[in-house]
Design a protein around this motif. Sequence first.
Motif, PDB file in Angstrom:
ATOM      1  N   ALA A  38       0.480  -1.436  -0.363  1.00  0.00           N
ATOM      2  CA  ALA A  38      -0.215  -0.014  -0.180  1.00  0.00           C
ATOM      3  C   ALA A  38       1.101   0.933   0.253  1.00  0.00           C
ATOM      4  O   ALA A  38       0.566   1.860  -1.013  1.00  0.00           O
ATOM      5  CB  ALA A  38      -0.704   0.383   1.241  1.00  0.00           C
ATOM      6  N   SER A  39       1.962   0.843   0.865  1.00  0.00           N
ATOM      7  CA  SER A  39       3.378   2.503   0.887  1.00  0.00           C
ATOM      8  C   SER A  39       3.509   2.582  -0.843  1.00  0.00           C
ATOM      9  O   SER A  39       3.847   3.712  -1.167  1.00  0.00           O
ATOM     10  CB  SER A  39       4.008   2.153   2.175  1.00  0.00           C
ATOM     11  OG  SER A  39       4.889   3.170   1.662  1.00  0.00           O
ATOM     12  N   LEU A  40       3.749   1.654  -1.419  1.00  0.00           N
ATOM     13  CA  LEU A  40       4.333   1.526  -2.602  1.00  0.00           C
ATOM     14  C   LEU A  40       3.607   2.111  -2.907  1.00  0.00           C
ATOM     15  O   LEU A  40       4.056   3.450  -4.909  1.00  0.00           O
ATOM     16  CB  LEU A  40       4.840  -0.113  -2.846  1.00  0.00           C
ATOM     17  CG  LEU A  40       6.445   0.090  -2.493  1.00  0.00           C
ATOM     18  CD1 LEU A  40       7.199  -1.678  -2.903  1.00  0.00           C
ATOM     19  CD2 LEU A  40       6.972   0.623  -2.280  1.00  0.00           C
ATOM     20  N   SER A  41       2.422   1.962  -3.364  1.00  0.00           N
ATOM     21  CA  SER A  41       1.208   2.233  -4.750  1.00  0.00           C
ATOM     22  C   SER A  41       1.302   3.488  -4.391  1.00  0.00           C
ATOM     23  O   SER A  41       0.835   4.407  -5.517  1.00  0.00           O
ATOM     24  CB  SER A  41      -0.248   1.808  -3.835  1.00  0.00           C
ATOM     25  OG  SER A  41       0.079   0.285  -4.214  1.00  0.00           O
ATOM     26  N   PHE A  47       5.297  10.049  -7.234  1.00  0.00           N
ATOM     27  CA  PHE A  47       5.131  10.184  -8.328  1.00  0.00           C
ATOM     28  C   PHE A  47       5.065  10.214  -9.945  1.00  0.00           C
ATOM     29  O   PHE A  47       5.781  11.183 -10.849  1.00  0.00           O
ATOM     30  CB  PHE A  47       6.612   8.677  -8.230  1.00  0.00           C
ATOM     31  CG  PHE A  47       8.018   8.866  -9.630  1.00  0.00           C
ATOM     32  CD1 PHE A  47       8.950   9.499  -9.695  1.00  0.00           C
ATOM     33  CD2 PHE A  47       7.480   8.215 -10.695  1.00  0.00           C
ATOM     34  CE1 PHE A  47       9.864   9.406 -10.307  1.00  0.00           C
ATOM     35  CE2 PHE A  47       8.348   7.983 -11.947  1.00  0.00           C
ATOM     36  CZ  PHE A  47       9.270   8.603 -11.877  1.00  0.00           C
ATOM     37  N   LEU A  48       4.363   9.245  -9.954  1.00  0.00           N
ATOM     38  CA  LEU A  48       3.338   9.518 -11.198  1.00  0.00           C
ATOM     39  C   LEU A  48       3.020  10.904 -11.486  1.00  0.00           C
ATOM     40  O   LEU A  48       2.846  11.888 -12.634  1.00  0.00           O
ATOM     41  CB  LEU A  48       2.382   9.154 -11.695  1.00  0.00           C
ATOM     42  CG  LEU A  48       3.016   6.854 -12.102  1.00  0.00           C
ATOM     43  CD1 LEU A  48       1.659   6.050 -12.122  1.00  0.00           C
ATOM     44  CD2 LEU A  48       3.824   7.645 -13.378  1.00  0.00           C
ATOM     45  N   LYS A  49       2.155  11.713 -10.360  1.00  0.00           N
ATOM     46  CA  LYS A  49       1.557  12.823  -9.932  1.00  0.00           C
ATOM     47  C   LYS A  49       2.816  13.828 -10.452  1.00  0.00           C
ATOM     48  O   LYS A  49       2.454  15.228 -11.766  1.00  0.00           O
ATOM     49  CB  LYS A  49       0.819  12.812  -9.206  1.00  0.00           C
ATOM     50  CG  LYS A  49      -0.105  14.404  -8.999  1.00  0.00           C
ATOM     51  CD  LYS A  49      -1.040  13.791  -9.055  1.00  0.00           C
ATOM     52  CE  LYS A  49      -2.316  14.520  -9.082  1.00  0.00           C
ATOM     53  NZ  LYS A  49      -3.162  14.951 -10.169  1.00  0.00           N
ATOM     54  N   SER A  50       3.774  13.733 -10.155  1.00  0.00           N
ATOM     55  CA  SER A  50       5.226  14.567 -10.058  1.00  0.00           C
ATOM     56  C   SER A  50       5.782  14.508 -11.420  1.00  0.00           C
ATOM     57  O   SER A  50       5.929  15.841 -12.331  1.00  0.00           O
ATOM     58  CB  SER A  50       5.958  14.094  -9.301  1.00  0.00           C
ATOM     59  OG  SER A  50       6.834  13.401  -9.596  1.00  0.00           O
ATOM     60  N   LYS A  51       4.993  13.965 -12.187  1.00  0.00           N
ATOM     61  CA  LYS A  51       5.925  13.607 -13.540  1.00  0.00           C
ATOM     62  C   LYS A  51       4.614  14.363 -14.635  1.00  0.00           C
ATOM     63  O   LYS A  51       5.439  14.893 -15.597  1.00  0.00           O
ATOM     64  CB  LYS A  51       6.050  12.509 -14.076  1.00  0.00           C
ATOM     65  CG  LYS A  51       7.569  11.526 -13.555  1.00  0.00           C
ATOM     66  CD  LYS A  51       8.913  12.553 -13.535  1.00  0.00           C
ATOM     67  CE  LYS A  51       8.581  10.905 -14.925  1.00  0.00           C
ATOM     68  NZ  LYS A  51      10.823  11.237 -15.752  1.00  0.00           N
ATOM     69  N   GLN A  52       3.233  14.066 -14.400  1.00  0.00           N
ATOM     70  CA  GLN A  52       2.554  15.025 -15.328  1.00  0.00           C
ATOM     71  C   GLN A  52       2.750  16.358 -15.034  1.00  0.00           C
ATOM     72  O   GLN A  52       2.558  16.956 -15.503  1.00  0.00           O
ATOM     73  CB  GLN A  52       1.555  14.048 -14.311  1.00  0.00           C
ATOM     74  CG  GLN A  52      -0.205  14.605 -15.161  1.00  0.00           C
ATOM     75  CD  GLN A  52      -0.834  13.378 -14.790  1.00  0.00           C
ATOM     76  OE1 GLN A  52      -1.196  13.478 -13.289  1.00  0.00           O
ATOM     77  NE2 GLN A  52      -1.846  12.571 -15.435  1.00  0.00           N
ATOM     78  N   ASN A  53       2.921  16.261 -13.878  1.00  0.00           N
ATOM     79  CA  ASN A  53       3.466  18.430 -13.709  1.00  0.00           C
ATOM     80  C   ASN A  53       4.103  19.091 -13.828  1.00  0.00           C
ATOM     81  O   ASN A  53       4.131  19.792 -14.295  1.00  0.00           O
ATOM     82  CB  ASN A  53       2.836  18.473 -12.037  1.00  0.00           C
ATOM     83  CG  ASN A  53       1.911  18.340 -11.238  1.00  0.00           C
ATOM     84  OD1 ASN A  53       0.515  18.152 -12.131  1.00  0.00           O
ATOM     85  ND2 ASN A  53       1.850  18.119  -9.950  1.00  0.00           N
ATOM     86  N   ILE A  54       5.270  17.990 -14.402  1.00  0.00           N
ATOM     87  CA  ILE A  54       6.377  18.666 -15.066  1.00  0.00           C
ATOM     88  C   ILE A  54       6.384  18.441 -16.588  1.00  0.00           C
ATOM     89  O   ILE A  54       5.880  19.449 -16.999  1.00  0.00           O
ATOM     90  CB  ILE A  54       7.656  17.768 -15.017  1.00  0.00           C
ATOM     91  CG1 ILE A  54       8.338  17.148 -13.240  1.00  0.00           C
ATOM     92  CG2 ILE A  54       8.657  18.048 -16.043  1.00  0.00           C
ATOM     93  CD1 ILE A  54       9.125  17.019 -13.031  1.00  0.00           C
TER      94      ILE A  54
END
Length: 55
Positions: A38-41, A47-54
């Motif tokens: 759950a923590s890794l998810s 991480f994916l959200k931060s990549k999306q914001n970039i």
Amino acid sequence: MQTQQTLSKSDLLELVAKINLLANLEKDENLSLILSGASLSIQDYLFLKSKQNIN
């Protein structure tokens, strides 16, 4: 009536820290693995959200 609440990045990071603490304290290995997953998810999501914001 349903309301939707969004958690901030800091809320999610705090949740990750608490889940990791529980996973480390948990004696049941299966439950510990579930908590770690759950923590890794959540970390993957952040991480994916931060990549999306970039982009």
